[in-house]
Design an enzyme around this catalytic site. Structure first.
Site, PDB file in Angstrom:
ATOM      1  N   ASN A   1      51.360  14.791  15.174  1.00  0.00           N
ATOM      2  CA  ASN A   1      51.460  16.220  15.470  1.00  0.00           C
ATOM      3  C   ASN A   1      50.592  17.009  14.494  1.00  0.00           C
ATOM      4  O   ASN A   1      50.637  16.757  13.292  1.00  0.00           O
ATOM      5  CB  ASN A   1      52.918  16.692  15.334  1.00  0.00           C
ATOM      6  N   GLU A   2      49.799  17.917  15.026  1.00  0.00           N
ATOM      7  CA  GLU A   2      48.949  18.785  14.198  1.00  0.00           C
ATOM      8  C   GLU A   2      48.257  17.982  13.097  1.00  0.00           C
ATOM      9  O   GLU A   2      48.361  18.301  11.903  1.00  0.00           O
ATOM     10  CB  GLU A   2      49.754  19.960  13.628  1.00  0.00           C
TER      11      GLU A   2
ATOM     12  N   GLU B   1      53.228  23.402  22.064  1.00  0.00           N
ATOM     13  CA  GLU B   1      53.834  24.441  21.228  1.00  0.00           C
ATOM     14  C   GLU B   1      53.232  25.784  21.614  1.00  0.00           C
ATOM     15  O   GLU B   1      52.009  25.962  21.527  1.00  0.00           O
ATOM     16  CB  GLU B   1      53.617  24.168  19.731  1.00  0.00           C
TER      17      GLU B   1
ATOM     18  N   TYR C   1      50.235  30.211  19.180  1.00  0.00           N
ATOM     19  CA  TYR C   1      51.352  31.130  19.016  1.00  0.00           C
ATOM     20  C   TYR C   1      50.856  32.573  19.111  1.00  0.00           C
ATOM     21  O   TYR C   1      49.732  32.881  18.703  1.00  0.00           O
ATOM     22  CB  TYR C   1      52.042  30.918  17.670  1.00  0.00           C
TER      23      TYR C   1
ATOM     24  N   GLU D   1      62.977  20.784  17.216  1.00  0.00           N
ATOM     25  CA  GLU D   1      62.548  20.193  15.951  1.00  0.00           C
ATOM     26  C   GLU D   1      63.689  20.231  14.942  1.00  0.00           C
ATOM     27  O   GLU D   1      64.556  21.113  14.992  1.00  0.00           O
ATOM     28  CB  GLU D   1      61.341  20.957  15.393  1.00  0.00           C
TER      29      GLU D   1
ATOM     30  N   GLN E   1      61.121  27.598  20.046  1.00  0.00           N
ATOM     31  CA  GLN E   1      61.838  26.363  20.278  1.00  0.00           C
ATOM     32  C   GLN E   1      63.128  26.638  21.029  1.00  0.00           C
ATOM     33  O   GLN E   1      63.418  27.795  21.348  1.00  0.00           O
ATOM     34  CB  GLN E   1      62.114  25.649  18.963  1.00  0.00           C
TER      35      GLN E   1
END
Length: 511
Positions: free
Chosen positions: A192-193, A316, A261, A44, A365
């Site tokens: 995204n999201e 992610e 996460y 990103e 990432q």
């Protein structure tokens, strides 16, 4: 050992600490392939991932580079056999207007990265730079399209620009910018999201937005058409998955994303290097929750798609801690310790074992951000423990999943329990069997028996370990942690016995 695979590849039994740890191969019908794209990565425009990470500029004479991208990073990622790379975000994707990043670099407009640090970017790394990098890496690009602040026409034009070979306004523009042949990008994220930084949408609203955008994204010239991936749920938002699977026609939908996460507490994430056993255990609890999330989201997807034509894309995942001291809080720069090796090994085993539905995943990432595989400082570069786990586990890419029955001790802490061992196994096209094991117990080694047959012999192994869970590679000591041969193996007839040290990762090879 006859390898037939059609049932779920992983069964887990929790036992008391006195229970013998064992692994048995299970028969089943058919074959499930561990898709290589499970081992994907994410780059990103965030902190020092792209600028001062991947990209140091074509005019940089102090750091060897190819078209501005560091050669040492290219070499490191090639050794991982990375199957795909997701770009340009993340939250950044829904503020990115791709036409600002093409054409002569000295004529490109600047932009402010409002999500990550409020810095001004000059758009010197754009579509050509990213897609040419993917060609050098021999990896598939995965582009996240701007739905939050973009338009249907903008995304449709981007697809045409990178994919259309004939005569059209966008393909002609591409040719004017120096690229004759299209790149043929198959994987596209439609926002995204969307539930958060991508627009704070309700699922019902996003469904309608998705349907409109997906309709105008042409798959002409792409074998099998585009893989259009919907912005999926955050963690346990099962209603989000329910609405998407129910209300999006499946001819428009090839994948549904999931983000999770391993975070102790979003308000107090803790240090990436200075943590105690309480914090370690809580992080691993969050990581192990991936198993439940995949099971429950899969159950919803199965209800609407029993033939499993729509893929789950965990694009992610990883550990998230407080930034390193004296660094920009918007850059998300953190170190990478043996705790991260545990997170990586555990999650990759989970993905492997759910390979009937999970077809792609992207570690967050790649460089200098969150659970990175590479860290840079000036002209120096180091590989993290997470890098080494990804390299050890790459033997599973596109291999046939082997179902296992696992009996494991618990890792106990303050009256709470987690399975101490996680495992997955596969058979390669060359007939090699690989077993990847992780012992997350912070104190106790684990002795494990593996039942084999006369057709397979335990040949070799490698291990990633260190003396303290907080250990990490540094620019002063870049090889403190790296894989070494594993020899704590004994064979008695058709039984293999191995002992795995505390907080370590082992990959075994059988012929």
């Amino acid at each position: 050992m006859k390898l037939k695979i059609a049932i779920l590849a992983f069964t887990l039994a929790l036992f008391t600490n006195a229970q013998e740890n064992s692994i048995d191969f299970l028969p089943s019908e058919g074959e499930i392939i561990i898709n290589k794209h499970i081992y994907g990565h994410f780059a990103e425009h965030l902190g020092r991932c792209i600028y001062d990470g991947f990209y140091v500029g074509e005019n940089n004479t102090s750091i060897p580079n190819t078209n501005g991208v560091r050669n040492d990073i290219i070499d490191a990622l090639k050794k991982l056999d990375i199957p795909n790379l997701r770009w340009p975000g993340g939250c950044f994707a829904d503020t990115y207007h791709w036409k600002d990043g093409i054409g002569p670099k000295d004529q490109r407009p600047s932009m402010v990265n409002t999500w990550w640090g409020g810095i001004t970017e000059d758009n010197s790394f754009g579509t050509h730079d990213f897609l040419n990098l993917c060609e050098v890496l021999e990896t598939e690009p995965y582009i996240s399209g701007n739905v939050g602040s973009g338009t249907v026409q903008e995304l449709a034009d981007w697809v045409q620009y990178v994919n259309f070979e004939g005569d059209s306004p966008m393909s002609n523009l591409r040719k004017q910018n120096g690229r004759e042949k299209p790149w043929k990008v198959k994987f596209w994220g439609v926002g995204n999201e969307a539930w958060g930084c991508g627009g704070n949408m309700r699922p019902e609203y996003y469904v309608d937005i998705y349907r409109k955008y997906a309709t105008f994204m042409s798959g002409a010239g792409i074998e099998g058409g585009l893989d259009k991936i919907a912005s999926g749920a955050s963690d346990a938002d099962y209603n989000w998955t329910e609405v998407l699977m129910r209300d999006i026609p499946h001819n428009l939908l090839q994948g549904v994303a999931l983000h999770h996460y391993s975070v102790i507490d979003w308000g107090n994430k803790g240090s990436s290097t200075d943590y105690n056993e309480d914090q370690y255990f809580m992080t691993l609890q969050r990581s192990w929750n991936m198993e439940e999330l995949i099971q429950k989201h899969t159950a919803i997807m199965d209800k609407y798609d029993p033939e499993k034509k729509v893929d789950m894309i965990v694009d992610e995942w990883g550990g998230w801690y407080d930034v390193m001291p004296d660094t920009n809080p918007g850059f998300l720069y953190q170190q990478n310790t043996m705790r991260d090796a545990m997170i990586a090994g555990m999650n990759l085993n989970i993905f492997n074992n759910h390979a009937d539905r999970v077809k792609m995943a992207n570690l967050a990432q790649t460089v200098n951000v969150l659970q990175a595989v590479v860290l840079t400082e000036g002209n120096k570069m180091i590989l993290t423990p997470t890098y080494h786990v990804m390299e050890m586990f790459k033997v599973h890419q596109d291999a046939v999943l082997i179902p296992l029955a696992l009996k494991t001790d618990d890792y106990e802490h303050n009256g709470q329990r987690l399975p101490a061992i996680s495992v997955s196994a596969s058979k390669s096209k060359e007939g090699l069997v690989h077993i990847s094991l992780v012992n997350i117990d912070l104190k106790e080694p684990k002795t494990i028996t593996i039942t084999m047959d006369e057709n397979h012999t335990l040949v070799s192994g490698r291990i990633l370990k260190s003396s303290a869970i907080q250990d990490h590679n540094s620019f002063e000591n870049p090889e403190k942690i790296k894989p070494v041969p594993f020899s704590d193996i004994t064979i008695k007839k058709d039984i293999g016995v191995i002992t795995i040290p505390a907080f370590s990762v082992v990959v075994l090879e059988l012929k």
